[in-house]
Design an enzyme around this catalytic site. Structure first.
Site, PDB file in Angstrom:
ATOM      1  N   HIS A 151      -2.580   7.528   7.251  1.00 30.60           N
ATOM      2  CA  HIS A 151      -1.651   8.318   6.656  1.00 30.60           C
ATOM      3  C   HIS A 151      -2.154   9.695   6.143  1.00 30.60           C
ATOM      4  CE1 HIS A 151       2.271   6.033   6.477  1.00 30.60           C
ATOM      5  NE2 HIS A 151       1.545   5.013   6.053  1.00 30.60           N
ATOM      6  N   GLY A 175       0.864  -1.361  -0.014  1.00 29.39           N
ATOM      7  CA  GLY A 175      -0.184  -0.010   0.016  1.00 29.39           C
ATOM      8  C   GLY A 175       0.869   1.121   0.000  1.00 29.39           C
ATOM      9  N   CYS A 210       5.780  -0.335   7.842  1.00 27.72           N
ATOM     10  CA  CYS A 210       5.288   0.786   6.960  1.00 27.72           C
ATOM     11  C   CYS A 210       6.534   1.314   6.126  1.00 27.72           C
ATOM     12  CB  CYS A 210       4.801   2.043   8.115  1.00 27.72           C
ATOM     13  SG  CYS A 210       4.610   3.546   7.158  1.00 27.72           S
ATOM     14  N   LEU A 211       6.290   1.630   4.709  1.00 31.24           N
ATOM     15  CA  LEU A 211       7.554   2.159   3.980  1.00 31.24           C
ATOM     16  C   LEU A 211       8.247   3.311   4.900  1.00 31.24           C
ATOM     17  CD1 LEU A 211       6.017   1.425   0.536  1.00 31.24           C
ATOM     18  CD2 LEU A 211       7.899  -0.051   1.687  1.00 31.24           C
ATOM     19  N   GLN A 231       2.846   9.919   2.175  1.00 27.93           N
ATOM     20  CA  GLN A 231       4.216   9.164   1.899  1.00 27.93           C
ATOM     21  C   GLN A 231       4.973   9.729   0.886  1.00 27.93           C
ATOM     22  OE1 GLN A 231       2.358   5.237   2.327  1.00 27.93           O
ATOM     23  NE2 GLN A 231       4.072   4.952   3.594  1.00 27.93           N
ATOM     24  N   HIS A 260      -4.606   1.573   7.618  1.00 29.27           N
ATOM     25  CA  HIS A 260      -3.438   1.867   7.817  1.00 29.27           C
ATOM     26  C   HIS A 260      -3.064   3.258   6.738  1.00 29.27           C
ATOM     27  CE1 HIS A 260       1.268   1.291   7.867  1.00 29.27           C
ATOM     28  NE2 HIS A 260       1.175   1.820   6.809  1.00 29.27           N
ATOM     29  N   GLU A 261      -3.418   3.054   5.568  1.00 32.11           N
ATOM     30  CA  GLU A 261      -3.476   3.964   4.494  1.00 32.11           C
ATOM     31  C   GLU A 261      -4.352   5.269   4.778  1.00 32.11           C
ATOM     32  OE1 GLU A 261      -0.898   3.435   3.095  1.00 32.11           O
ATOM     33  OE2 GLU A 261      -1.021   1.257   3.052  1.00 32.11           O
TER      34      GLU A 261
HETATM   35  O1  GNR Z   1       3.970  -2.628   2.864  1.00 29.37           O
HETATM   36  C1  GNR Z   1       3.357  -2.546   3.668  1.00 29.37           C
HETATM   37  N1  GNR Z   1       2.926  -3.565   4.510  1.00 29.37           N
HETATM   38  C2  GNR Z   1       1.944  -3.553   5.648  1.00 29.37           C
HETATM   39  C3  GNR Z   1       1.969  -4.514   6.219  1.00 29.37           C
HETATM   40  C4  GNR Z   1       1.116  -4.640   7.205  1.00 29.37           C
HETATM   41  C5  GNR Z   1       0.194  -3.783   7.589  1.00 29.37           C
HETATM   42  C6  GNR Z   1       0.259  -2.414   6.748  1.00 29.37           C
HETATM   43  C7  GNR Z   1       1.165  -2.428   5.823  1.00 29.37           C
HETATM   44  S1  GNR Z   1       1.013  -1.184   4.869  1.00 29.37           S
HETATM   45  C8  GNR Z   1       2.774  -1.042   4.246  1.00 29.37           C
HETATM   46  C9  GNR Z   1       2.908  -0.029   3.259  1.00 29.37           C
HETATM   47  C10 GNR Z   1       2.992   1.358   3.768  1.00 29.37           C
HETATM   48  O2  GNR Z   1       3.609   1.765   4.385  1.00 29.37           O
HETATM   49  N2  GNR Z   1       1.736   1.813   3.534  1.00 29.37           N
HETATM   50  O3  GNR Z   1       1.425   3.234   3.936  1.00 29.37           O
HETATM   51 NI    NI Z   2       2.631   3.136   5.984  1.00 28.10          NI
END
Ligand code: GNR
Ligand code: NI
Length: 176
Positions: free
Chosen positions: A137, A46, A91-92, A51, A133-134
């Protein structure tokens, strides 16, 4: 297509609240393409526009094994949620950190797709986690904010140290 720079925690720009997209035009679709290339390259499942320092309500997700099922959410809104689930999140923007977070088990989300058409999606499991999660952000929230202050501060210090160690001046020193 282009690979975009991903902001790293604790960059204050990650706390910007994203504005709604007014029109899904060619410029937005270009950003979607660049974000997709960035997400697949990372690799991640995601990516929120926040980001990549674009503070508009746009996020992309691909939780498929084959990495060929891109889902685009513009102006997303969670209109229903139920239950609870724990998931070890990453999270990236917080590379190398994986921690358990409790979120809703199921969500119903309303959004526009890449063509500007409205759709409704019911999600559970990893897709539900990823949507939440997104959307966080886009609200300026990073998953580490759900952790204890102690854990969060340890992560913050670790990220700042990584940043210092990657500075060109230090790099020079290290290489001698
Ligand atoms: O790549 C991602 N893996 C992930 C694993 C578990 C819960 C959420 C994520 S999202 C993350 C990519 C990211 O940072 N998206 O904002
Ligand atoms: Ni993230």
């Amino acid at each position: 297509m282009a690979i975009l720079n991903i902001l790293n925690y604790p960059d204050p720009r990650l706390h910007t609240v994203a504005k709604p997209v007014i029109e899904v035009d060619a410029k937005i679709r270009q950003l979607i393409n660049d974000m997709a290339e960035t997400m697949y390259d990372a690799p991640g499942i995601g990516l929120a526009a926040t980001q990549v320092n674009a503070h508009i309500q746009l996020l992309i997700i691909d939780t498929s094994e084959t990495k060929d099922k891109l889902q685009v959410f513009i102006n997303p809104k969670i209109i229903a949620s139920s239950g609870e689930q724990d998931y070890e999140e990453g999270c990236l923007s917080v590379p190398g950190i994986y921690e358990n977070v409790t979120r809703a088990e199921k969500v119903t989300v309303e959004a526009l797709n890449h063509e500007g058409q409205k759709f409704t999606l019911k999600a559970h499991g990893l897709l539900s986690v990823c949507i939440q999660h997104e959307i966080d952000h886009l609200l300026g929230r990073v998953f580490v904010e759900y952790l204890s202050p102690l854990k969060r501060n340890r992560i913050k210090s670790k990220m700042l140290k990584q940043l210092r160690d990657n500075e060109p001046t230090k790099q020079h020193h290290n290489n001698i």
